[in-house]
Design a protein around this motif. Structure first.
Motif, PDB file in Angstrom:
ATOM      1  N   UNK A  52       0.828  -1.211   0.000  1.00  0.00           N
ATOM      2  CA  UNK A  52       0.000   0.000   0.000  1.00  0.00           C
ATOM      3  C   UNK A  52       0.858   1.255   0.000  1.00  0.00           C
ATOM      4  N   UNK A  53       0.202   2.360  -0.261  1.00  0.00           N
ATOM      5  CA  UNK A  53       0.873   3.652  -0.273  1.00  0.00           C
ATOM      6  C   UNK A  53       0.068   4.618   0.585  1.00  0.00           C
ATOM      7  N   UNK A  54       0.758   5.395   1.394  1.00  0.00           N
ATOM      8  CA  UNK A  54       0.071   6.426   2.177  1.00  0.00           C
ATOM      9  C   UNK A  54       0.272   7.761   1.470  1.00  0.00           C
ATOM     10  N   UNK A  55      -0.825   8.374   1.113  1.00  0.00           N
ATOM     11  CA  UNK A  55      -0.775   9.668   0.436  1.00  0.00           C
ATOM     12  C   UNK A  55      -1.280  10.752   1.382  1.00  0.00           C
ATOM     13  N   UNK A  56      -0.554  11.852   1.421  1.00  0.00           N
ATOM     14  CA  UNK A  56      -0.954  12.988   2.260  1.00  0.00           C
ATOM     15  C   UNK A  56      -1.745  13.962   1.401  1.00  0.00           C
ATOM     16  N   UNK A 105      -9.416   0.546  -0.996  1.00  0.00           N
ATOM     17  CA  UNK A 105      -8.944  -0.632  -1.714  1.00  0.00           C
ATOM     18  C   UNK A 105      -9.623  -0.777  -3.068  1.00  0.00           C
ATOM     19  N   UNK A 106      -8.915  -1.425  -3.999  1.00  0.00           N
ATOM     20  CA  UNK A 106      -9.495  -1.809  -5.279  1.00  0.00           C
ATOM     21  C   UNK A 106     -10.149  -3.173  -5.142  1.00  0.00           C
ATOM     22  N   UNK A 107     -10.989  -3.529  -6.117  1.00  0.00           N
ATOM     23  CA  UNK A 107     -11.735  -4.793  -5.962  1.00  0.00           C
ATOM     24  C   UNK A 107     -10.829  -6.018  -6.030  1.00  0.00           C
ATOM     25  N   UNK A 108      -9.597  -5.861  -6.506  1.00  0.00           N
ATOM     26  CA  UNK A 108      -8.685  -6.998  -6.618  1.00  0.00           C
ATOM     27  C   UNK A 108      -7.614  -7.025  -5.539  1.00  0.00           C
ATOM     28  N   UNK A 109      -7.592  -6.031  -4.667  1.00  0.00           N
ATOM     29  CA  UNK A 109      -6.639  -6.052  -3.558  1.00  0.00           C
ATOM     30  C   UNK A 109      -7.112  -7.076  -2.538  1.00  0.00           C
ATOM     31  N   UNK A 110      -6.237  -8.018  -2.148  1.00  0.00           N
ATOM     32  CA  UNK A 110      -6.693  -9.040  -1.198  1.00  0.00           C
ATOM     33  C   UNK A 110      -6.488  -8.599   0.247  1.00  0.00           C
ATOM     34  N   UNK A 111      -5.659  -7.588   0.475  1.00  0.00           N
ATOM     35  CA  UNK A 111      -5.474  -7.063   1.826  1.00  0.00           C
ATOM     36  C   UNK A 111      -6.558  -6.014   2.110  1.00  0.00           C
ATOM     37  N   UNK A 112      -6.543  -5.516   3.321  1.00  0.00           N
ATOM     38  CA  UNK A 112      -7.587  -4.556   3.682  1.00  0.00           C
ATOM     39  C   UNK A 112      -7.499  -3.269   2.871  1.00  0.00           C
ATOM     40  N   UNK A 113      -6.305  -2.802   2.621  1.00  0.00           N
ATOM     41  CA  UNK A 113      -6.190  -1.491   1.976  1.00  0.00           C
ATOM     42  C   UNK A 113      -4.947  -1.397   1.113  1.00  0.00           C
ATOM     43  N   UNK A 114      -5.044  -0.636   0.050  1.00  0.00           N
ATOM     44  CA  UNK A 114      -3.860  -0.349  -0.753  1.00  0.00           C
ATOM     45  C   UNK A 114      -3.579   1.149  -0.779  1.00  0.00           C
ATOM     46  N   UNK A 115      -4.493   1.928  -0.263  1.00  0.00           N
ATOM     47  CA  UNK A 115      -4.277   3.371  -0.139  1.00  0.00           C
ATOM     48  C   UNK A 115      -4.632   3.803   1.273  1.00  0.00           C
ATOM     49  N   UNK A 116      -3.745   4.548   1.895  1.00  0.00           N
ATOM     50  CA  UNK A 116      -4.042   5.216   3.167  1.00  0.00           C
ATOM     51  C   UNK A 116      -4.024   6.699   2.847  1.00  0.00           C
ATOM     52  N   UNK A 117      -5.146   7.342   3.051  1.00  0.00           N
ATOM     53  CA  UNK A 117      -5.295   8.740   2.685  1.00  0.00           C
ATOM     54  C   UNK A 117      -5.292   9.554   3.979  1.00  0.00           C
ATOM     55  N   UNK A 118      -4.250  10.356   4.166  1.00  0.00           N
ATOM     56  CA  UNK A 118      -4.076  11.053   5.427  1.00  0.00           C
ATOM     57  C   UNK A 118      -4.153  12.572   5.266  1.00  0.00           C
ATOM     58  N   UNK A 119      -5.050  13.171   6.015  1.00  0.00           N
ATOM     59  CA  UNK A 119      -5.183  14.631   5.986  1.00  0.00           C
ATOM     60  C   UNK A 119      -3.877  15.247   6.469  1.00  0.00           C
ATOM     61  N   UNK A 120      -3.418  16.255   5.768  1.00  0.00           N
ATOM     62  CA  UNK A 120      -2.110  16.830   6.084  1.00  0.00           C
ATOM     63  C   UNK A 120      -2.086  18.278   5.608  1.00  0.00           C
ATOM     64  N   UNK A 121      -0.989  18.962   5.927  1.00  0.00           N
ATOM     65  CA  UNK A 121      -0.889  20.354   5.479  1.00  0.00           C
ATOM     66  C   UNK A 121      -0.444  20.448   4.032  1.00  0.00           C
ATOM     67  N   UNK A 122       0.109  19.373   3.506  1.00  0.00           N
ATOM     68  CA  UNK A 122       0.555  19.405   2.106  1.00  0.00           C
ATOM     69  C   UNK A 122       0.435  18.009   1.508  1.00  0.00           C
ATOM     70  N   UNK A 176       2.009  14.671  -0.628  1.00  0.00           N
ATOM     71  CA  UNK A 176       3.248  13.921  -0.447  1.00  0.00           C
ATOM     72  C   UNK A 176       2.957  12.464  -0.154  1.00  0.00           C
ATOM     73  N   UNK A 177       4.033  11.689  -0.081  1.00  0.00           N
ATOM     74  CA  UNK A 177       3.877  10.271   0.217  1.00  0.00           C
ATOM     75  C   UNK A 177       4.295  10.036   1.662  1.00  0.00           C
ATOM     76  N   UNK A 178       3.354   9.538   2.465  1.00  0.00           N
ATOM     77  CA  UNK A 178       3.649   9.240   3.859  1.00  0.00           C
ATOM     78  C   UNK A 178       4.613   8.061   3.961  1.00  0.00           C
ATOM     79  N   UNK A 179       4.222   6.964   3.343  1.00  0.00           N
ATOM     80  CA  UNK A 179       5.123   5.817   3.259  1.00  0.00           C
ATOM     81  C   UNK A 179       4.603   4.861   2.197  1.00  0.00           C
TER      82      UNK A 179
END
Lengths: 326, 326, 326, 326
Positions: free
Chosen positions: A13-17, A47-64, A66-69
């Motif tokens: 997954x990717x965390x997006x700010x 998550x997308x319909x083909x992701x088998x894990x819980x999430x592939x995107x973590x969307x985090x409120x932030x001041x700007x 960027x990629x969290x991790x």
């Protein structure tokens, strides 16, 4: 590498700010067609319909933006241990942290350019609620027919001051395999494409023309057909989302692509096609400066913004990087 | 016909009767992706993003399924007059009625098999509300990216006791052109495909194996790509809508098709492809009994239900038909 | 399996026997669009534009149709050694043989049902002649735009008297992973799908309704888009090649498929789609008898010939099998 | 126009001049996948599998590239007579000439910009030789599965010094219908799209930035699916044919397109999609200068060569044009 032991199993997954969490959520849910599968603090999980894990995107409120991790799942607990040992032996400053929504204990560290990476093994196999249960049991959840309908997270592209340095780091410490690269006439590696598995890449470093560390170029989501990318273009058009480049076919990796910017300020690719690498002794394809000057597969030239625009570095990682050991 | 004067310009809309109006609405709006564009009495009006008129489907709550009527727009007011003159000279019992939602004064009559047809010229060019305004001004309304996303009503297929009788009626009185037909060894016309314009058909009569008058076989909606039909199949699968037949390619007309039943009990086709007829002197393609026995284009045999199932006749038309003059 | 060590890297090639070598050649070259890349004795070697080895099909003139052998490439020489040790410990009667056109020393043995399998590591990376050199250097050879244009060999499906016995053999001795299976109400495994890598299968055993050993059900070739399978159907139609089943979507594996018979009497599938398995701890999807009774993904029922027809066993393997040890 | 009388039935064929006839032939036959259907003097005649007449391309060896003429078939002999009467009344200098290969007596004349147009009614319905006979009798000839596989000639785009002048000429004298146009802020018509039938255009005039008369911008050939255009791009790439622009989607007409240059020096488009115009009272869509500045549908900007490059005028027509009467 004579054995096909791969300790990293796949990109997870990717965390997006985002400074515009509501609008970003609308982009991922209504336009890309992903589903919200969790919530904690200032973050939503999708998550997308083909992701088998819980999430592939973590969307985090932030001041700007960027990629969290960016997180990879390992092949086993032992593989996780081996990678941590290798990383610490290489002097990478990392920490064990508690698992996030959807996965267990995790090792968190920075790559040489200052992007935060995480690796873990224990994960939650997603069990959809009744309304998202798929008709076919070999599919993680229902294809909703809403918006683009992305299947899963495909790859992440980091901008980096020195792609070669990050490639060596990823090969040695993470066991990723180099599959394609751009080597300029002066020997500089302008881009490196790395894979943890038989997909031909899941992590890319391309040179940051602004010489800034820790930026994100884009995160990419997969759809099954090239026609789905064309349909995505029509959907973005109708939503007033500017298409920065594409649909077109990359010469490198042959991915059929389209780039937009989600409202929070992160570049998002919708992609399809490409190829799988079956050969255990695959040799990386090297593109010269002259070959790259030809443009994309069908001749389109790369838009100038593609070489300079990216999500900014995360301030706290930036500070840490001053003393980065690798 | 030595001149390409065609008094009927195009198929306009179909009225479907449904004993389950809420579920039918859900099918047309959420699954097919159409938009509600009007309401009057017990009827809702819907349209595809490429329909330029207000509506191509009138969904009317009723005690049973069936086709209320099928309407064509004429090429001009004069053309409308000519057709009414021809119909009345042929003894067709018709009436002028006030226009329905979206169109002006209309002549309403029965075909020989008892299906109600309507013709009119004056229509309302649909102006979408802001949220449905398209990005490209040469498109009637926004492509929503919801469900199947049908472009427009494509054709209607009536079951008929005697397709030949109805073909003659349509050729003589409506100016429709025969483009393909099935003629059995004994000379019976088992199916006739008729066109008002350069689409290769918009009205079909196929023989009713149950010898019942006035039944609907199906109404069909167009999508741009064959891939859209495959995607539709995935969407129907996820919604638990049984696919009666297809996706496959018809030998006749070469339409790429898929059939389902909307919850109210009317068969609905999603189609793409086929061909346009440019030749002004096109001769109808005649399929023999032996040729039809080969099945569809790629060899699939027609499902048995296809030959017998249909929406029932409308009782009041049935009564009228006792004294039908043609 | 806690580690993702996979000693078999990928399916390499299939040898098909044909009593009509000229017509079979025409099928593979002109219709499927493959290229001849070698010749020895009574055999021709062919490849798809995406196969990186010299050949993925060995076409051998014979008195009857059938599968000569199926070969896998291992991940390394050590992996090859490990597999041979395991096979011999299990009592499999195998032999080391000289490499065929395009690959090095090979271990040849029978599976429990009597199909001949071969494993090897050393292979020839194909270098195309000038007229087949691709425009993009990350592609093994030129996409010719002739006929169907298959990319690479995708999988092989063996008929077997007892799929379970062969599954156990393949899991234990070859390290293949079970990804999907059919388990009937009485516990019989009617079909097993096995994978050497992240493709969701490359070898399948389905129950032989005729209780014959050593038969081939089909070999399958991959195309990139579902639309390519539809286009293939049009091409087969124009060449007078009967399509036994499809285009349609399998419920199992979600492969989009189409089956024909090459003139020599072997069933050939053209396929696309499906999914990749990223999870290192993927659990096999089990389909019950009731679930299978629903037919394919979109409801089409399997044609009866699919359950009984196959290429016959190879007589010499048949004789050997009398004393097969596993 | 209140009646849908259209005297021109459809675009029939285009004559292209080429200084490299062998290479041009290779382009049309091997790459586009057309078939040679006739030969006379210095010309070869070719057709797509969906063209019902003998030929849609006449390829004539010449000292330079250019468009020899563009021909329309009329709806009837009477319609042909009416058009000639109108043309002569308008002062157009035309001549009756003997029919070319595949069609009967023809009226030949110049448009105001100096392009030669021809109209005729009598034509030869093509009967394919056995090896080109289609599997389905409602298709003019076999789909060969070779190269791009174009279905039929779709449209021709002329460069013109004054598109408006040519539009008026075509509307008044040929009965073509304006469907879309570009009107700049100063009132100049920079482009006009005209149709003889329900296709949304078959003849286009766009402004010649070099102020030269009689030039060809491009001729376009239709394929059924957008995916076919993508596949065409791959085929052009492999043949070393430069793709000038696309694949992409036009904002105007929504055509999905790709442009290349055939070796003789004429620009050729492969296109799909677009829309049909059913409304008898369709009003032309007008694009403003600001709207055009937005680029194509998905935002790609038009390549500069697109505005200036074209096939040169034919010298003899150029000479005639000095005294052109309209």
């Amino acid at each position: 590498m004579t054995e096909s032991i791969r300790d990293l199993a796949h990109l997870s997954h990717v965390e997006l700010l985002t400074p515009k969490p509501d609008e970003s959520l609308d982009y991922f849910r209504e336009i890309l067609g992903m589903e919200v599968s969790g919530e904690r603090d200032d973050s939503l999980y999708l998550r997308g319909f083909g992701d088998y894990e819980r999430a592939s995107v973590k969307l985090t409120a932030s001041t700007q933006s960027g990629v969290g991790h960016v997180a990879y799942r390992t092949s086993s607990l032992e593989a996780l241990g081996r990678r941590v040992t290798a990383l610490e032996a290489a002097g990478a400053r990392g920490d064990w942290i508690d698992g996030d929504v959807g996965h267990g204990r995790t090792y968190s560290f920075l790559d040489p350019d200052g992007h935060r990476l995480e690796i873990f093994y224990e994960t939650e196999r997603y069990i959809p609620p009744p309304e998202l249960r798929p008709a076919l049991k070999n599919q993680p959840s229902r294809y909703l027919g809403r918006g683009v309908g992305v299947r899963h997270l495909d790859h992440v592209n980091f901008l980096a001051v020195d792609p070669a340095e990050n490639r060596v780091f990823a090969e040695r410490n993470l066991g990723l395999r180099l599959t394609e690269q751009i080597v300029l006439d002066d020997g500089t590696e302008a881009g490196v494409w790395l894979a943890s598995n038989q997909k031909s890449y899941d992590l890319t470093y391309t040179r940051d023309a602004t010489r800034t560390r820790g930026r994100l170029h884009h995160a990419a989501f997969f759809v099954d057909q090239r026609e789905d990318v064309l349909r995505a273009a029509d959907i973005f058009l109708e939503h007033g989302i500017v298409i920065e480049s594409g649909p077109h076919k990359h010469a490198i990796q042959q991915t059929f692509f389209l780039y937009t910017w989600e409202p929070g300020g992160n570049r998002i690719e919708v992609c399809s096609g490409g190829y799988l690498i079956f050969a255990p002794d695959h040799e990386a394809v090297v593109w010269s400066q002259a070959e790259r000057a030809k443009g994309q597969a069908w001749g389109m030239h790369t838009v100038p913004s593609f070489h300079v625009k990216g999500s900014p570095p995360v301030p706290e990682e930036d500070a840490l990087l001053a003393g980065h050991p690798v």
